[in-house]
Scaffold this motif. Structure first.
Motif, mmCIF file in Angstrom:
data_model
loop_
_atom_site.group_PDB
_atom_site.id
_atom_site.type_symbol
_atom_site.label_atom_id
_atom_site.label_comp_id
_atom_site.label_asym_id
_atom_site.label_seq_id
_atom_site.Cartn_x
_atom_site.Cartn_y
_atom_site.Cartn_z
ATOM 1 N N SER A 1 0.998 6.929 2.157
ATOM 2 C CA SER A 1 -0.074 7.864 2.524
ATOM 3 C C SER A 1 -1.363 7.116 2.841
ATOM 4 C CB SER A 1 -0.317 8.858 1.388
ATOM 5 O OG SER A 1 -0.674 8.168 0.195
ATOM 6 N N ARG A 2 -1.607 6.036 2.100
ATOM 7 C CA ARG A 2 -2.820 5.243 2.335
ATOM 8 C C ARG A 2 -2.730 4.507 3.663
ATOM 9 N NH1 ARG A 2 -7.933 4.995 2.190
ATOM 10 N NH2 ARG A 2 -8.932 3.168 1.309
ATOM 11 N N ARG A 3 -1.544 3.968 3.971
ATOM 12 C CA ARG A 3 -1.374 3.273 5.245
ATOM 13 C C ARG A 3 -1.613 4.222 6.416
ATOM 14 N NH1 ARG A 3 3.339 1.186 2.841
ATOM 15 N NH2 ARG A 3 4.682 2.329 4.289
ATOM 16 N N LEU B 1 0.839 -1.203 0.000
ATOM 17 C CA LEU B 1 0.000 0.000 0.000
ATOM 18 C C LEU B 1 0.874 1.253 0.000
ATOM 19 C CD1 LEU B 1 -2.694 -0.913 2.683
ATOM 20 C CD2 LEU B 1 -3.077 -0.668 0.235
#
Length: 415
Positions: free
Chosen positions: A391-393, A388
């Protein structure tokens, strides 16, 4: 942070840190700086300091030990860590295994095998094959280490020629089980050393069944180390050695070849290998169709098939294979079940539902204890997170929860 009754807070480390007038963040920063000065970079952070001080982890890896000594000016032994008796993933246990490996290698090359009660040892190997499905790898390796010491002692004595074949086959199978267990623990250097001994010992038997099975176990190790060229070579070697007779090693090797080719993006090759594994499974003798390490069954095939389609990004085909694997997987077979659930989490993420995928993976990890999560299961979970964008994590709280769950005390013991 609450501390459970079975955790012993490290009051000494906390007192030393406070005496240095450092917050947990600052202490972690000092450890990172010390690592850079030592030429051994580490990834110390506030969460790691909290795990140490609250007793979640009672041991520090060597790279952290040296940094701790530099920052505090005190020897590691005086910093309050209550390191447990060596687990089988520790340097001491693996060091003992290495001594046995060297001695066994010398014994096989010298041909100095002794006469023993073969039946009992063969039954011991069969029991290990069954235990390999549900016993945590650290505990299994501890038992294997003890029994290998006995096998070596027997092999190092003069023996009648009539016992050579059976005893060498016992030794080869036990070496193969050691390889498999080291793979589960993600102990790659030790695995490579033992793989050479297992291969040599298996070839001493001249038995295609034993040789192909041992090579299939070796293939596992190269696959999980992502050395796909070597894994493919060994997988095909296992199938070649088996010949035209249906053998467990050949069927397993075909399924592993499918996973290797899928990881490379070779769909036609992958599906052809799955077809060979399917055909081979249907031709195995009834006594070989089981979920032992020495057998193969539909549950294992569906796990391998589901993993292959997960690698190919074909979630439509992966889902039914995964579901069938979960339906057939015994409740105690924690490893295949965990890997299948992590594959399903990967499919959810690929289909655009990252939050549900990570939550599903977290549930899978919560169902395991520290020993069960350690090694390649934790590695697979970290790979899932690493896939991932950062930023998504950061935007998903469940990602932090999963990352924390993947940190086990055994991880802290690894060099």
């Amino acid at each position: 942070m609450a501390v459970s009754a079975d955790r012993i807070p490290n009051q000494t480390l906390r007192a030393v840190r406070r005496a240095l007038n450092l917050s947990q963040d600052e202490f972690a920063e000092r450890l990172r700086e010390a690592g850079r000065r030592l030429g051994e970079p580490n990834e110390a952070n506030k969460r790691l300091i909290q795990r140490w001080e609250t007793g979640v982890s009672n041991s520090a890896r060597p790279v952290y030990r040296r940094a701790l000594e530099l920052v505090t000016g005190r020897p590691y032994a005086s910093l309050g860590f209550t390191d447990r008796a060596p687990s089988v993933g520790s340097a001491l246990a693996v060091g003992r295994l290495d001594q046995l490996r060297r001695a066994l290698a010398a014994s096989v090359s010298d041909g100095a095998l002794s006469s023993i009660a073969i039946d009992d040892l063969e039954q011991t190997v069969v029991r290990y094959g069954l235990l390999s499905r549900d016993r945590p790898a650290p505990l299994l390796l501890a038992d294997l280490t003890a029994d290998l010491a006995e096998v070596y002692a027997l092999m190092d004595r003069p023996r009648p020629l009539s016992s050579t074949y059976a005893l060498t086959r016992v030794a080869a199978n036990m070496c193969g089980l050691v390889c498999l267990t080291l793979i589960k623990l993600d102990r790659r250097p030790e695995f490579r050393s033992w793989a050479r001994v297992a291969r040599t010992t298996a070839r001493e038997t001249g038995d295609p069944e034993t040789i192909s099975w041992v090579l299939a176990q070796e293939c596992y190790g190269h696959y999980y180390a992502q050395d796909f060229d070597e894994a493919l070579l060994v997988a095909r070697g296992a199938q070649h050695v088996a010949g035209t007779v249906p053998r467990v090693g050949a069927v397993l090797a075909a399924a592993l070849e499918a996973r290797i080719l899928a990881a490379r993006g070779d769909r036609p090759g992958c599906e052809h290998a799955i077809g060979r594994a399917e055909t081979g499974l249907g031709q195995l003798p009834a006594g070989s169709v089981n979920d032992s390490a020495f057998g193969y069954d539909e549950g294992q095939l569906r796990f391998h098939q589901g993993n292959a389609y997960t690698h190919l990004g074909d979630t439509r085909k992966a889902w039914p294979a995964q579901q069938r694997a979960l339906d057939l997987c015994g409740p105690a077979d924690y490893m295949d079940r965990a890997f299948t659930r992590l594959d399903r989490a990967a499919c959810l993420i690929r289909d655009g539902d990252a939050e549900d995928g990570l939550a599903y993976a977290l549930d899978a990890m919560n169902d395991l204890n520290d020993h069960q999560r350690a090694g390649i299961i934790a590695l697979r979970g970290r790979q899932l997170l690493a896939g991932l964008p950062e930023s998504r994590r950061r935007a998903l709280p469940v990602a932090g929860e999963l990352d924390d769950r993947l940190m086990t005390p055994d991880d802290e013991e690894q060099p």
